[in-house]
Scaffold this active site. Structure first.
Site, short mmCIF file in Angstrom:
data_model
loop_
_atom_site.label_atom_id
_atom_site.label_comp_id
_atom_site.label_asym_id
_atom_site.label_seq_id
_atom_site.Cartn_x
_atom_site.Cartn_y
_atom_site.Cartn_z
N ILE A 10 0.82 -1.23 0.00
CA ILE A 10 0.00 0.00 0.00
C ILE A 10 0.85 1.26 0.00
O ILE A 10 0.33 2.36 -0.06
CB ILE A 10 -0.99 0.06 1.19
CG1 ILE A 10 -0.28 -0.20 2.51
CG2 ILE A 10 -2.14 -0.88 0.98
CD1 ILE A 10 -1.20 -0.03 3.71
N GLY A 16 11.25 1.77 4.11
CA GLY A 16 10.90 0.52 3.43
C GLY A 16 9.45 0.49 3.02
O GLY A 16 8.79 1.52 2.95
N LYS A 33 4.95 -3.25 8.20
CA LYS A 33 5.91 -2.21 7.79
C LYS A 33 7.27 -2.90 7.74
O LYS A 33 7.71 -3.48 8.73
CB LYS A 33 5.89 -1.08 8.83
CG LYS A 33 6.80 0.10 8.49
CD LYS A 33 6.57 1.24 9.51
CE LYS A 33 7.53 2.39 9.31
NZ LYS A 33 7.33 3.45 10.33
N ASP A 141 6.35 14.37 14.61
CA ASP A 141 6.14 14.39 13.15
C ASP A 141 4.65 14.29 12.85
O ASP A 141 4.22 13.51 12.00
CB ASP A 141 6.91 13.23 12.49
CG ASP A 141 7.02 13.45 10.98
OD1 ASP A 141 7.24 12.48 10.24
OD2 ASP A 141 6.83 14.60 10.55
C1 LIG Z 1 0.91 9.34 2.17
N1 LIG Z 1 -0.44 9.06 1.64
C2 LIG Z 1 -1.05 10.25 1.00
C3 LIG Z 1 -0.32 7.96 0.69
C4 LIG Z 1 -1.60 7.30 0.48
C5 LIG Z 1 -2.13 6.76 1.83
N2 LIG Z 1 -3.20 5.95 1.59
S1 LIG Z 1 -2.91 4.37 1.36
O1 LIG Z 1 -1.62 4.02 1.81
O2 LIG Z 1 -3.19 4.03 -0.01
C6 LIG Z 1 -4.07 3.56 2.37
C7 LIG Z 1 -5.35 3.40 1.89
C8 LIG Z 1 -6.28 2.78 2.71
C9 LIG Z 1 -5.93 2.35 3.99
C10 LIG Z 1 -4.63 2.51 4.46
N3 LIG Z 1 -4.32 2.08 5.76
C11 LIG Z 1 -3.16 2.16 6.45
N4 LIG Z 1 -2.08 2.76 5.87
C12 LIG Z 1 -0.93 2.85 6.59
O3 LIG Z 1 0.18 3.44 6.07
C13 LIG Z 1 0.08 4.02 4.76
C14 LIG Z 1 1.47 4.34 4.26
C15 LIG Z 1 2.21 5.26 5.24
C16 LIG Z 1 3.57 5.61 4.69
C17 LIG Z 1 3.50 6.22 3.30
C18 LIG Z 1 2.74 5.33 2.34
C19 LIG Z 1 1.36 4.97 2.87
C20 LIG Z 1 -0.87 2.31 7.89
N5 LIG Z 1 0.12 2.24 8.83
C21 LIG Z 1 -0.43 1.60 9.88
N6 LIG Z 1 -1.70 1.28 9.64
C22 LIG Z 1 -2.01 1.70 8.40
N7 LIG Z 1 -3.15 1.62 7.70
C23 LIG Z 1 -3.69 3.15 3.63
#
Ligand SMILES: CN(C)CCCNS(=O)(=O)c1cccc(Nc2nc(OCC3CCCCC3)c3[nH]cnc3n2)c1
Length: 285
Positions: A10, A16, A33, A141
């Site tokens: 995602i 990473g 992660k 942050d």
């Molecule tokens: C930075 N954002 C604008 C990028 C798109 C963000 N949406 S996404 O990534 O697609 C998306 C869509 C639907 C559900 C979730 N759920 C989710 N995401 C996490 O981390 C996302 C990640 C964090 C670092 C940078 C890349 C994205 C979680 N961490 C712990 N639990 C988490 N649940 C995420």
């Protein structure tokens, strides 16, 4: 890792990849992660251990839940298993509203604010309200990308979760802690951080003020083409007024957090005495 079935990636964070996984025993969807510590220097490895230990010790409905950590030595990888927040992060919501030219309802902004105050209170003071068990934890942050929603349907049952304690630090001696290097455009950097003064709980309150301002206007409060100009604007602390559709309470709330003097900013304890915040918290529970 045979406990989990790997699903789609995602996104990728600072160190990473982040991917969805399914826990085989009960089909629960979580996220993994993945952190490659081969590329890390000694200081970053120490910071990573601190972050994982911070996450492990923080248990709160408004903080992304940490399940476990798996170390894969031969591939220099650490996996952190956390709860999956179905609604994604606030950055996605802000971009959507900006594109569709719609405003975020004030009710939702109060729900985000009160839940993040609860999450920050847990970090700063711990559940017993003092720091007898552990030193204060500062998030350092707080930004829309690090605030997740439990569901993508926005209503008063939507849980807001503070995540990604990538830069969190355990402050055992607040005076000792000085500004760390920042990555990315530091829109939410506080005046004291720019002046290389001690970073403390009120700096997280400044960042929260920037986040709430951005939910009202869909833009960060301070913007500039260069970091020097950005720093100048932040130290001046002048902000454009939020749209007239928002209440005077909301206006005063943002002003109280975006005060260049950190001693004048309320703490989470002060906010938890506020009638409106208490009502919001009552509504969530
Ligand atoms: C930075 N954002 C604008 C990028 C798109 C963000 N949406 S996404 O990534 O697609 C998306 C869509 C639907 C559900 C979730 N759920 C989710 N995401 C996490 O981390 C996302 C990640 C964090 C670092 C940078 C890349 C994205 C979680 N961490 C712990 N639990 C988490 N649940 C995420």
């Amino acid at each position: 890792m045979d406990k989990y079935e790997l699903l789609e990636v995602i996104g990728s964070g600072s160190f990473g990849m982040i991917r969805k996984i399914r826990r085989k025993k009960d089909n629960k969807i979580l996220v993994r992660k993945e952190i490659d510590f081969r590329k890390m220097n000694e200081k970053e490895r120490k910071q990573l251990v601190t972050e994982v230990n911070i996450l492990r010790d923080l248990h709160h409905p408004n903080i992304v839940k940490y399940y476990e950590r798996i170390i894969d030595k031969e591939n220099y990888l650490i996996y952190i298993i956390m709860e999956y927040c179905e609604g994604g992060d606030l950055a996605v919501l802000i971009q959507k509203c900006r594109k569709e030219k719609t405003m975020i309802p004030e009710r939702f902004i109060w729900l985000v604010f009160s839940q993040l105050i609860l999450a920050l209170h847990e970090c700063h003071y711990g559940s017993k309200g003092d720091n007898s068990q552990r030193p204060a934890i500062l998030h350092r942050d707080l930004k829309p990308d690090n605030v997740f929603l439990s569901s993508n349907v926005i209503n008063s049952y939507t849980h807001v979760k503070l995540g990604d304690f990538g830069l969190a630090r355990v402050i055992d001696n607040p005076e000792k802690d000085f500004a760390q290097t920042y990555v990315g455009t530091p829109y939410y950097m506080s005046p004291e951080l720019i002046n290389e003064q001690a970073y403390n709980n009120k700096s997280d309150i400044w960042s929260l003020g920037c986040l709430i301002y951005e939910l009202c206007t869909l833009e960060p409060p301070f913007q500039a083409r260069t970091q020097i100009l950005l720093a100048k604007k932040i130290k001046e602390g002048k902000i454009l007024d939020i749209p007239k559709e928002y209440s005077q309470d909301m206006r005063l709330l943002i002003k109280s957090m975006l005060n260049v003097s950190q001693s004048k900013r309320p703490s989470t304890i002060d906010f938890l005495k506020n009638e409106k915040v208490r009502f919001c918290i009552y509504e969530i529970n």
